[in-house]
Design an enzyme around this catalytic site. Sequence first.
Site, mmCIF file in Angstrom:
data_model
loop_
_atom_site.group_PDB
_atom_site.id
_atom_site.type_symbol
_atom_site.label_atom_id
_atom_site.label_comp_id
_atom_site.label_asym_id
_atom_site.label_seq_id
_atom_site.Cartn_x
_atom_site.Cartn_y
_atom_site.Cartn_z
ATOM 1 N N ALA A 135 19.025 -29.168 7.159
ATOM 2 C CA ALA A 135 19.566 -29.762 8.374
ATOM 3 C C ALA A 135 19.744 -31.266 8.206
ATOM 4 O O ALA A 135 19.164 -31.888 7.308
ATOM 5 C CB ALA A 135 18.624 -29.485 9.545
ATOM 6 N N CYS A 162 -2.278 -3.283 7.871
ATOM 7 C CA CYS A 162 -1.931 -3.231 9.291
ATOM 8 C C CYS A 162 -2.619 -2.035 9.953
ATOM 9 O O CYS A 162 -2.758 -0.964 9.359
ATOM 10 C CB CYS A 162 -0.417 -3.163 9.475
ATOM 11 S SG CYS A 162 0.401 -1.773 8.662
ATOM 12 N N GLU A 172 0.822 -1.208 0.000
ATOM 13 C CA GLU A 172 0.000 0.000 0.000
ATOM 14 C C GLU A 172 0.857 1.260 0.000
ATOM 15 O O GLU A 172 0.499 2.261 -0.639
ATOM 16 C CB GLU A 172 -0.911 0.008 1.245
ATOM 17 C CG GLU A 172 -1.851 -1.168 1.347
ATOM 18 C CD GLU A 172 -1.299 -2.316 2.180
ATOM 19 O OE1 GLU A 172 -2.090 -2.936 2.907
ATOM 20 O OE2 GLU A 172 -0.070 -2.570 2.099
#
Length: 206
Positions: A166, A76, A53
Amino acid sequence: MSDDATYMRRAIDLALDRMGETWPNPAVGCVIVKDGRVLAESATAAGGRPHAEEQAVPAAGAEVEGSTAYVTLEPCGARSSGRASCAQFLAEAKIARVVVAALDPSPFASGRGTERLRQAGLEVETGLMKDEAAVLSEGFLHRLETGRPMVRISADGKGFDARFAASARADLVTELKRLGEAGYTRLWTAPGELADALAEQGLLTV
């Protein structure tokens, strides 16, 4: 309704193109339209900022007043940095209507974004193409809920933040927590011993 879906589809596509580049934030797309014409469009920048935005509104120019913004994730309502939120940004631009695909349960949105928009007098609609938009924030929400990035099997890692490499005999929860603290949201692994170990521990997202 068909026009709304067309513009939201474009916003989703913009965000999909940025997946894997915006962590620790989710990839978000924004399209600003007025009188059937696209004024501006953007997606979250690499590294998670500026938000979609924040880029689209200035690009729309003076015509932004009275326009409609299509956003894949709820703007937000507050910012961890203390800067103006995206909801405030849209309201101050005098956008008339905001169409949101998915609500954001993170502490900086969680209904606060849409509420701020409504309090400022903007028309707000939510839920349009929310299922299609869900993939954009699934890793972000998974990390929010578990502290770990989600892991999926992939052939090429396209759209993921990084590869999870990993040892299958490592403490995989600890390894994923460490990567979650570093901001990773979506990791990939190839089929094999590591993927099998993740699946056995319920750490592989299907």
